[in-house]
Design an enzyme around this catalytic site. Sequence first.
Site, PDB file in Angstrom:
ATOM      1  N   LYS A 179       0.847  -1.188   0.000  1.00  0.00           N
ATOM      2  CA  LYS A 179       0.000   0.000   0.000  1.00  0.00           C
ATOM      3  C   LYS A 179       0.887   1.245   0.000  1.00  0.00           C
ATOM      4  CE  LYS A 179      -1.583   2.871   2.848  1.00  0.00           C
ATOM      5  NZ  LYS A 179      -1.559   4.213   2.172  1.00  0.00           N
ATOM      6  N   THR A 211      -5.946   5.163   1.673  1.00  0.00           N
ATOM      7  CA  THR A 211      -5.422   5.845   2.863  1.00  0.00           C
ATOM      8  C   THR A 211      -4.929   4.838   3.904  1.00  0.00           C
ATOM      9  OG1 THR A 211      -7.559   5.821   3.971  1.00  0.00           O
ATOM     10  CG2 THR A 211      -7.087   7.735   2.570  1.00  0.00           C
ATOM     11  N   GLY A 212      -4.125   5.339   4.838  1.00  0.00           N
ATOM     12  CA  GLY A 212      -3.678   4.502   5.949  1.00  0.00           C
ATOM     13  C   GLY A 212      -4.848   4.083   6.826  1.00  0.00           C
ATOM     14  N   GLY A 216      -4.676   0.815   4.813  1.00  0.00           N
ATOM     15  CA  GLY A 216      -3.549   0.407   5.657  1.00  0.00           C
ATOM     16  C   GLY A 216      -4.021  -0.395   6.854  1.00  0.00           C
ATOM     17  N   GLU A 254      10.398   1.642  10.189  1.00  0.00           N
ATOM     18  CA  GLU A 254      11.437   2.649   9.959  1.00  0.00           C
ATOM     19  C   GLU A 254      10.763   4.006  10.055  1.00  0.00           C
ATOM     20  OE1 GLU A 254      13.570   5.397   8.943  1.00  0.00           O
ATOM     21  OE2 GLU A 254      13.169   4.765   6.892  1.00  0.00           O
ATOM     22  N   CYS A 288      13.857  11.063   5.794  1.00  0.00           N
ATOM     23  CA  CYS A 288      13.978  10.777   7.223  1.00  0.00           C
ATOM     24  C   CYS A 288      15.411  10.949   7.730  1.00  0.00           C
ATOM     25  CB  CYS A 288      13.463   9.370   7.533  1.00  0.00           C
ATOM     26  SG  CYS A 288      14.241   8.133   6.498  1.00  0.00           S
ATOM     27  N   GLU A 392      10.274  16.224  14.685  1.00  0.00           N
ATOM     28  CA  GLU A 392      10.637  16.122  13.276  1.00  0.00           C
ATOM     29  C   GLU A 392       9.794  17.094  12.460  1.00  0.00           C
ATOM     30  OE1 GLU A 392      11.772  12.659  10.229  1.00  0.00           O
ATOM     31  OE2 GLU A 392       9.776  12.395  11.075  1.00  0.00           O
TER      32      GLU A 392
END
Length: 488
Positions: A179, A211-212, A216, A254, A288, A392
């Site tokens: 996905k 979408t997640g 997802g 990750e 990242c 982040e």
Amino acid sequence: TMAHSKSLLVLENFIGGKFVPCSSYIDSYNPSTGDVYCRVPDSGKEEVEAAVKAAKDAFPIWSSKSPLERSQILNKLADLIEHDLEAFAQAESKDQGKTITFARTVDIPRAVYNFRFFASSILHHVTECTEMATIGCVHYTSRTPVGVAGLISPWNLPLYLLTWKIAPAIACGNTVVAKPSEMTSVTAWMMCKLLEKAGVPHGVVNVVFGTGAKAGEALVCHPDVPLISFTGSTLTAQRITEKSAPHCKRLSLELGGKNPAIVFDDADLSQCIPTTLRSSFANQGEICLCTSRIFVQRGIYSEFLKRFVAEAKKWKAGNPSDPTVNVGALISKEHLEKVRNYVKKAQAEGARVLCGEGVDSLALPTGNQKGYFMLPTVIAEVKDESCCMQEEIFGPVTCVVAFDTEEEVIERANSVKYGLAATVWSSNVGRVHRVAQSLQSGLVWTNCWLIRDLNLPFGGMKASGIGREGAKDSYEFFTEVKTITIKH
């Protein structure tokens, strides 16, 4: 909407070797213009169910092929993507907002290399064997594919990070349901068109778009998907961990980073400054591994800052398909707003914004006025406890602060929840090793950035993730190991 969608690219799910239309779609935007340019399936339980079934059905045939047979197919797929490199690069740039130069030189070549790398590495793994001669026993291990792998990839390096998962998963004999991000699905869909020609049997690679929250989640919760490999935010990873826990799934996560660069006063600034500009602003800072905290030793702090800002101001933002542009568009309107808010917070806290957002004017070509652009932004005098130094940001924003001693800077560099990557700049070999050892970080680059050997482990400590990816690590993740004891 039918008339409206005529001119738009409409993607379809790829299930069991066929493109399958979906009952509902979501809009995907071209970040450099702000216009809708593509419609992506809004898949859910039903579509995921069909994809998992196709993957399960394909598993016996695919897993019984020899590593060499799978290797040849992966190499063929690599050749086909490479043959269409320019079309893939154009699509990636348009869909993601990154510059055409970056897509051409980084994203697509690396996607090709991911397949070639695992096509080769799968031929070289050996299993262990030990002997207990005194009691006439031999032990050995065998490794077999796990089954259907669920692969969820992000929007920043779309094909690059998707293939970094698909390649080892199928090289090891698993079948997959992938996905991609709903914001950047086009290159994954283009890759699906090449699978049959490469000799990938139907159902080995299935791609479900959406979408997640819907697609997802359905994938993560599916009882017949024993392992999930995910690259994305720490927040989403927490949800994946919770949802997959009842099924005892194997996870590789990750996640984000808040990566420090540490510049000692004996650093070679002629190397350090251009590399640190790249490590801060490459791909609009949407990697990242990007540097977002730069610690500079006090003796060279003002010189570093002056030179760094002068060079940052030379970076040109604009139409990503213009080869002279260094900074493309950020992924979405919402994301641009989020990144801008960090800069506003820094200013409110009394930090100095030296260039970029709110300081320099952004001159955009006519067609890009509504795009999601932002200039490389350098912030100085930020407190360590500021959210700009703790969270982040994932945009073209970096914070530069001074430090005095080695011990102090190690402690400050480690004082965030993340631990993905770090860079150290110094010509003192002893110091380089000492500092690298002390940093809580899965990757440490010294006097360079983003030089990767795919053989070696990739991944983070703390909130930056669980597990590692690489030749050996990915092989271990995507296979089940069994110890067999024979008494003779």
